[in-house]
Design a protein around this motif. Structure first.
Motif, PDB file in Angstrom:
ATOM      1  N   TRP A 133      40.523  43.182  46.205  1.00  0.00           N
ATOM      2  CA  TRP A 133      41.035  43.606  47.510  1.00  0.00           C
ATOM      3  C   TRP A 133      40.653  42.595  48.592  1.00  0.00           C
ATOM      4  CZ3 TRP A 133      44.356  46.634  49.923  1.00  0.00           C
ATOM      5  CH2 TRP A 133      44.170  46.917  51.267  1.00  0.00           C
ATOM      6  N   ARG A 134      39.402  42.149  48.572  1.00  0.00           N
ATOM      7  CA  ARG A 134      38.954  41.192  49.587  1.00  0.00           C
ATOM      8  C   ARG A 134      39.635  39.842  49.415  1.00  0.00           C
ATOM      9  NH1 ARG A 134      32.834  41.391  51.601  1.00  0.00           N
ATOM     10  NH2 ARG A 134      33.940  40.229  53.213  1.00  0.00           N
ATOM     11  N   ALA A 135      39.940  39.490  48.174  1.00  0.00           N
ATOM     12  CA  ALA A 135      40.505  38.162  47.920  1.00  0.00           C
ATOM     13  C   ALA A 135      42.021  38.124  48.054  1.00  0.00           C
ATOM     14  CB  ALA A 135      40.105  37.682  46.531  1.00  0.00           C
ATOM     15  N   THR A 136      42.709  39.266  47.837  1.00  0.00           N
ATOM     16  CA  THR A 136      44.176  39.237  47.835  1.00  0.00           C
ATOM     17  C   THR A 136      44.818  40.393  48.585  1.00  0.00           C
ATOM     18  OG1 THR A 136      44.358  40.497  45.765  1.00  0.00           O
ATOM     19  CG2 THR A 136      44.152  38.111  45.563  1.00  0.00           C
ATOM     20  N   ARG A 137      44.024  41.374  49.067  1.00  0.00           N
ATOM     21  CA  ARG A 137      44.541  42.555  49.759  1.00  0.00           C
ATOM     22  C   ARG A 137      45.473  43.376  48.879  1.00  0.00           C
ATOM     23  NH1 ARG A 137      40.637  42.974  52.725  1.00  0.00           N
ATOM     24  NH2 ARG A 137      41.678  44.459  54.096  1.00  0.00           N
ATOM     25  N   ILE A 138      45.180  43.439  47.606  1.00  0.00           N
ATOM     26  CA  ILE A 138      45.951  44.250  46.660  1.00  0.00           C
ATOM     27  C   ILE A 138      44.990  45.176  45.920  1.00  0.00           C
ATOM     28  CG2 ILE A 138      47.307  44.203  44.516  1.00  0.00           C
ATOM     29  CD1 ILE A 138      48.519  41.587  45.436  1.00  0.00           C
ATOM     30  N   VAL A 139      45.375  46.443  45.792  1.00  0.00           N
ATOM     31  CA  VAL A 139      44.614  47.373  44.965  1.00  0.00           C
ATOM     32  C   VAL A 139      45.153  47.276  43.546  1.00  0.00           C
ATOM     33  CG1 VAL A 139      43.981  49.776  44.561  1.00  0.00           C
ATOM     34  CG2 VAL A 139      44.189  48.925  46.899  1.00  0.00           C
ATOM     35  N   ASN A 140      44.323  46.838  42.626  1.00  0.00           N
ATOM     36  CA  ASN A 140      44.766  46.555  41.265  1.00  0.00           C
ATOM     37  C   ASN A 140      44.582  47.777  40.367  1.00  0.00           C
ATOM     38  OD1 ASN A 140      45.540  45.376  38.881  1.00  0.00           O
ATOM     39  ND2 ASN A 140      43.601  44.303  38.574  1.00  0.00           N
ATOM     40  N   PHE A 141      45.635  48.579  40.235  1.00  0.00           N
ATOM     41  CA  PHE A 141      45.558  49.750  39.369  1.00  0.00           C
ATOM     42  C   PHE A 141      45.631  49.370  37.890  1.00  0.00           C
ATOM     43  CE2 PHE A 141      47.029  51.695  43.363  1.00  0.00           C
ATOM     44  CZ  PHE A 141      46.089  52.699  43.472  1.00  0.00           C
ATOM     45  N   ALA A 142      45.896  48.114  37.595  1.00  0.00           N
ATOM     46  CA  ALA A 142      45.881  47.660  36.203  1.00  0.00           C
ATOM     47  C   ALA A 142      44.495  47.235  35.757  1.00  0.00           C
ATOM     48  CB  ALA A 142      46.853  46.488  36.025  1.00  0.00           C
ATOM     49  N   GLN A 143      43.492  47.363  36.641  1.00  0.00           N
ATOM     50  CA  GLN A 143      42.145  46.904  36.302  1.00  0.00           C
ATOM     51  C   GLN A 143      41.622  47.582  35.044  1.00  0.00           C
ATOM     52  OE1 GLN A 143      40.153  44.489  38.420  1.00  0.00           O
ATOM     53  NE2 GLN A 143      39.563  44.384  36.285  1.00  0.00           N
ATOM     54  N   GLY A 144      41.914  48.884  34.891  1.00  0.00           N
ATOM     55  CA  GLY A 144      41.461  49.599  33.694  1.00  0.00           C
ATOM     56  C   GLY A 144      42.070  49.030  32.427  1.00  0.00           C
ATOM     57  N   GLY A 145      43.346  48.677  32.471  1.00  0.00           N
ATOM     58  CA  GLY A 145      43.989  48.086  31.294  1.00  0.00           C
ATOM     59  C   GLY A 145      43.474  46.696  31.002  1.00  0.00           C
ATOM     60  N   MET A 146      43.196  45.915  32.040  1.00  0.00           N
ATOM     61  CA  MET A 146      42.697  44.558  31.839  1.00  0.00           C
ATOM     62  C   MET A 146      41.305  44.573  31.230  1.00  0.00           C
ATOM     63  SD  MET A 146      44.134  42.923  35.413  1.00  0.00           S
ATOM     64  CE  MET A 146      43.404  41.292  35.170  1.00  0.00           C
ATOM     65  N   LEU A 147      40.421  45.418  31.743  1.00  0.00           N
ATOM     66  CA  LEU A 147      39.068  45.465  31.176  1.00  0.00           C
ATOM     67  C   LEU A 147      39.082  46.094  29.787  1.00  0.00           C
ATOM     68  CD1 LEU A 147      37.529  48.531  31.390  1.00  0.00           C
ATOM     69  CD2 LEU A 147      37.719  47.991  33.813  1.00  0.00           C
ATOM     70  N   MET A 148      40.034  46.993  29.548  1.00  0.00           N
ATOM     71  CA  MET A 148      40.167  47.566  28.207  1.00  0.00           C
ATOM     72  C   MET A 148      40.550  46.501  27.193  1.00  0.00           C
ATOM     73  SD  MET A 148      42.957  48.385  26.076  1.00  0.00           S
ATOM     74  CE  MET A 148      44.287  48.602  27.247  1.00  0.00           C
ATOM     75  N   LEU A 149      41.482  45.628  27.573  1.00  0.00           N
ATOM     76  CA  LEU A 149      41.938  44.579  26.656  1.00  0.00           C
ATOM     77  C   LEU A 149      40.816  43.602  26.332  1.00  0.00           C
ATOM     78  CD1 LEU A 149      44.547  43.676  25.215  1.00  0.00           C
ATOM     79  CD2 LEU A 149      44.947  42.127  27.139  1.00  0.00           C
ATOM     80  N   THR A 150      40.080  43.161  27.349  1.00  0.00           N
ATOM     81  CA  THR A 150      38.995  42.213  27.096  1.00  0.00           C
ATOM     82  C   THR A 150      37.844  42.874  26.326  1.00  0.00           C
ATOM     83  OG1 THR A 150      38.038  42.678  29.283  1.00  0.00           O
ATOM     84  CG2 THR A 150      39.549  40.821  29.111  1.00  0.00           C
ATOM     85  N   THR A 151      37.629  44.167  26.539  1.00  0.00           N
ATOM     86  CA  THR A 151      36.594  44.869  25.773  1.00  0.00           C
ATOM     87  C   THR A 151      36.998  45.000  24.312  1.00  0.00           C
ATOM     88  OG1 THR A 151      35.999  46.122  27.757  1.00  0.00           O
ATOM     89  CG2 THR A 151      35.164  46.941  25.669  1.00  0.00           C
ATOM     90  N   PHE A 152      38.280  45.193  24.065  1.00  0.00           N
ATOM     91  CA  PHE A 152      38.767  45.214  22.684  1.00  0.00           C
ATOM     92  C   PHE A 152      38.526  43.859  22.013  1.00  0.00           C
ATOM     93  CE2 PHE A 152      41.606  49.089  22.452  1.00  0.00           C
ATOM     94  CZ  PHE A 152      41.104  49.524  21.239  1.00  0.00           C
ATOM     95  N   LEU A 153      38.735  42.772  22.756  1.00  0.00           N
ATOM     96  CA  LEU A 153      38.461  41.449  22.185  1.00  0.00           C
ATOM     97  C   LEU A 153      36.981  41.301  21.844  1.00  0.00           C
ATOM     98  CD1 LEU A 153      40.659  39.207  24.524  1.00  0.00           C
ATOM     99  CD2 LEU A 153      41.126  39.854  22.152  1.00  0.00           C
ATOM    100  N   ALA A 154      36.113  41.803  22.748  1.00  0.00           N
ATOM    101  CA  ALA A 154      34.678  41.747  22.475  1.00  0.00           C
ATOM    102  C   ALA A 154      34.334  42.599  21.253  1.00  0.00           C
ATOM    103  CB  ALA A 154      33.899  42.241  23.696  1.00  0.00           C
ATOM    104  N   TRP A 155      34.951  43.772  21.145  1.00  0.00           N
ATOM    105  CA  TRP A 155      34.711  44.639  19.979  1.00  0.00           C
ATOM    106  C   TRP A 155      35.136  43.921  18.692  1.00  0.00           C
ATOM    107  CZ3 TRP A 155      38.162  46.416  16.345  1.00  0.00           C
ATOM    108  CH2 TRP A 155      37.666  47.356  15.445  1.00  0.00           C
TER     109      TRP A 155
END
Length: 292
Positions: free
Chosen positions: A29-51
């Motif tokens: 939000w501070r860097a782009t003034r956008i609320v990223n509702f896809a944040q949950g999906g993005m962190l889910m994908l990277t966590t799956f890669l870690a798993w």
């Protein structure tokens, strides 16, 4: 008294988890003034890669590094390909795009890894400490979570308040035309903002995973609580994100312990309404007359 202490410790731990997601939302939000509702999906994908790394015999720390690097790349790619075309359009366009991206990421994860939730090992033991004969709901892994989120909060504060890079990120978000006239590469700053936010989100995903398991839809509730924490603290403030997470975590812990776990969502709503009635812009919101 012991029950109250344990509920408070549990609330602090879960609150720091919400704060980790809130910090990612605040950063973007501070860097782009956008609320990223896809944040949950993005962190889910990277966590799956870690798993996947751990499932193939890799260590926790290698998996964490993979998640952070993947988050950095994913954030940059998403900004360049998905968000860039709508950045100068009405704000609702970006909201709809991030919601659509969330659905796409969840579908992709389901096709690759299936819908079955997977367990994720913690970095340290989750067995609680003991104070004499009394067991505490605080473990070494909980301390690791609290410390990691605190470090991220301090790093973000220093980034935005003490570095030229932070000033360029804020200038690109608030006054891109002026920033361009001053020689700032606004496009690069926006990409960097999304990339850094995705890194923080990836860290949050790995910290949360041992508690909620890893699945395409497992992080939805955490995203909602993280967004609530960010709003409670004020979307502009890293400190507010952490304080908002702690307020929400403790409130939900007390509701679960003293009333019922069935009304946890109502407890989150009550905490949000109570704070916004006192501070409509959040606990740590800055004044409207802002200097970049």
């Amino acid at each position: 008294m012991v029950e109250f202490v344990n509920l408070t410790l549990s609330g602090i731990t879960s609150g720091m988890v919400y704060a980790a997601v809130a910090l990612a939302l605040v950063l973007i939000w501070r860097a782009t003034r956008i609320v990223n509702f896809a944040q949950g999906g993005m962190l889910m994908l990277t966590t799956f890669l870690a798993w996947s790394v751990i499932d193939r015999g890799g260590s926790y720390w290698v998996a964490l590094a993979v998640a952070l690097i993947a988050g950095l790349a994913l954030g940059a790619i998403v900004e360049r390909i998905v968000i860039r075309p709508v950045e100068n359009k009405p704000p609702l366009n970006a909201v709809i795009v991030t919601l659509g991206l969330l659905v796409v990421l969840q579908a992709v994860a389901g096709m690759i890894w299936g819908g079955q939730p997977r367990s994720y090992p913690p970095a340290f033991t989750i067995q609680g400490f003991k104070l004499g004969e009394t067991g505490l709901l605080l473990s070494p892994f909980d301390l690791f979570v609290i410390g990691a989120v605190a470090v991220v909060m301090v790093a973000l504060i220093l980034l935005f308040r003490r570095t030229d890079l932070g000033l360029k990120l804020r200038a690109s978000a608030f006054a891109p035309e002026v920033a361009r006239l001053l020689g700032v590469r606004v496009g690069r700053m926006l990409t960097l903002g999304w990339a850094l936010a995705a890194v923080v989100g990836s860290l949050a995903g790995v910290l949360i995973a041992p508690s909620v398991f890893v699945g395409p839809n497992q992080f939805d509730a955490v995203l909602v609580f993280g967004f609530t924490a960010a709003v409670i603290g004020g979307l502009d403030s890293p400190v507010g994100a952490v304080v908002g997470g702690l307020v929400l975590g403790c409130a939900l812990s007390y509701v679960t312990g003293y009333i019922s776990s069935d009304i946890v969502t109502l407890g989150a709503l009550a905490a949000l309404i109570t704070v916004l009635m006192v501070r409509p812009n959040g606990l740590f919101a800055t004044s409207a007359g802002r200097r970049v």
